[in-house]
Write a protein that holds these residues in place. Structure first.
Motif, short mmCIF file in Angstrom:
data_model
loop_
_atom_site.label_atom_id
_atom_site.label_comp_id
_atom_site.label_asym_id
_atom_site.label_seq_id
_atom_site.Cartn_x
_atom_site.Cartn_y
_atom_site.Cartn_z
N LEU A 1 28.60 81.50 -43.22
CA LEU A 1 27.72 82.60 -43.59
C LEU A 1 28.37 83.48 -44.64
O LEU A 1 27.73 83.90 -45.61
CB LEU A 1 27.35 83.42 -42.35
N TRP B 1 28.18 81.67 -47.92
CA TRP B 1 26.81 81.69 -48.43
C TRP B 1 26.50 83.05 -49.05
O TRP B 1 25.87 83.13 -50.11
CB TRP B 1 25.85 81.36 -47.29
N ILE B 2 26.96 84.13 -48.41
CA ILE B 2 26.74 85.48 -48.95
C ILE B 2 27.48 85.66 -50.27
O ILE B 2 26.94 86.24 -51.22
CB ILE B 2 27.16 86.54 -47.91
N ASN C 1 25.52 83.83 -52.97
CA ASN C 1 24.32 84.59 -53.33
C ASN C 1 24.66 85.81 -54.16
O ASN C 1 23.94 86.14 -55.11
CB ASN C 1 23.56 85.01 -52.07
N ALA C 2 25.75 86.49 -53.80
CA ALA C 2 26.17 87.66 -54.59
C ALA C 2 26.54 87.24 -56.01
O ALA C 2 26.18 87.92 -56.98
CB ALA C 2 27.35 88.35 -53.91
#
Length: 79
Positions: free
Chosen positions: A31, A34-35, A38-39
Motif C-alpha cells: 500500500l 502504491w501511494i 500515485n504521488a
C-alpha cells in the motif's frame, strides 16, 4: 462460577496468527508503494512531465522491493 484454564495457542492457531501478521505487513508495504507511485504520477502530471508510470502489480511489487533494498542498505545500525 466456572473455572477456565488458560492455555497457549495451538499449532494451527500460531501458524494462522503468523500468516496474518505476515500478510498484514506485506499489505502495508504494498500500500505504501502504491501511494508513492500515485504521488509520483500526480506530481509528474502537475509539473507537465511526460514521466507517468503505469501502476500495475509488477510496478507496485518492484517498487516495494527496491524500497526495501534501499532501506536496508542505507539504514543506520547502532553498535
Amino acid at each position: 462460577m466456572m473455572n477456565l484454564k488458560m492455555q497457549g495457542l495451538s499449532t494451527s492457531q500460531a501458524v494462522l496468527l503468523i500468516a496474518l501478521v505476515f500478510i498484514g505487513a506485506a499489505t502495508i508495504g504494498l500500500l505504501f508503494s502504491w501511494i508513492l507511485l500515485n504521488a509520483w504520477n500526480m506530481f509528474a502530471h502537475a509539473a507537465g512531465f511526460n514521466a507517468v508510470i503505469p501502476i500495475t502489480w509488477a510496478t507496485v511489487i518492484g517498487s516495494y522491493l527496491i524500497y526495501s533494498a534501499l532501506r536496508s542498505i542505507f539504514s543506520s545500525t547502532k553498535k
